[in-house]
Design an enzyme around this catalytic site. Structure first.
Site: not given
Ligand code: PEP
Length: 252
Positions: A9, A11, A95, A97, A167, A173, A213
């Site tokens: 992703n 973003k 997601h 976000e 997630e 992040g 992460s």
């Molecule tokens: C994501 O944005 O779906 C995500 C898991 O981000 P990160 O891997 O940076 O934690």
């Protein structure tokens, strides 16, 4: 046997030149991988060129969102038929976000996921608890809510195309990964929810990704868990070497 799936992703990162450079590097490094499904999800403006660039390799392209109407006066939105027409294969919906900053709810996630299916594409449906929910012991309630709400009205046939990404929001992040055991516990619970909603065959066949992460160093332990079938990767998907290493390490 569920085929593993690693999705990146991107973003809201990468200019056109940077996006082209990243796809070119991935293509060179992991463009021949077929043992796992590899997907990149750039911002809308780069989707067409990403599809063109990855045509001769095994990397598929996904979008990060979709609107549920097919066309009309909805300024700024992008529909399923538009995504299908340029060769996109997957769409991330719900997601955290989007839930956090753009008012996404289980109901709107459900509408978007249905639109993805209607367009003949595969939805990656994101679910996950925030830190306060985990700390107050509500993780399973939140996950049950997200899964049942986001997939309300789906049939067993629909589920053949659905991927669910667990997630935990506190791990996105932040550099804090859920331990493989914490992730496995929730993935197993998601299968139990799917069993109640559909049947055992559907619960067993649905691919469940972990996200939060994920790095080259932790992917192997995560996918070694019985109910984790891959990863949705944010930060580490923005560099070719780390994303390629995640893909490779998911196969070992
Ligand atoms: C994501 O944005 O779906 C995500 C898991 O981000 P990160 O891997 O940076 O934690």
């Amino acid at each position: 046997m569920r085929k593993k799936i690693i999705a990146g992703n991107w973003k809201m990162y990468k200019t056109a030149a940077e996006a082209a450079e990243l796809i070119a590097a991935l293509k060179k490094d992991i463009g021949g991988v077929t043992a796992v499904d590899v997907v990149v999800c750039p911002p809308f403006v780069h989707l067409s060129s990403a599809v063109e660039q990855s045509r001769s390799c095994s990397i598929a392209v996904g979008a990060q969102n979709i609107y549920w109407e097919e066309f009309g006066a909805f300024t700024g939105e992008v529909s399923g038929p538009m995504l299908t027409s340029i060769g996109v294969k997957y769409v991330i919906v719900g997601h955290s976000e989007r839930r956090q900053f753009f008012g996404e709810t289980n109901e709107t996630v459900n509408k978007r996921a249905r639109a993805v299916l209607k367009a003949g594409l595969k939805p990656i449906v994101c679910v996950g608890e925030v830190l306060a929910e985990r700390e107050s012991g509500r993780t399973f309630d939140v996950i049950r809510d997200h899964v049942t709400g986001s997939l309300a009205g789906f049939t067993k046939e629909d589920m053949l195309k659905v991927i669910i990404a667990y997630e935990p929001v506190w791990a996105i992040g932040t550099g804090k990964t859920a331990s493989a055991q914490q992730a496995q516990e929730v993935h197993k619970f998601i299968r139990e929810v799917l069993l109640k909603m559909f049947d055992k065959a559907t619960a067993d066949a649905t691919r469940l990704q972990y996200g939060g992460s994920v790095k080259p160093e932790n992917i192997a332990e995560l996918v070694a868990q019985p109910d984790i079938d891959g990863a949705l990767v944010g930060g580490a998907s923005l560099k070719a070497d780390s994303f390629a290493a995640i893909v490779r390490n998911s196969m070992s």
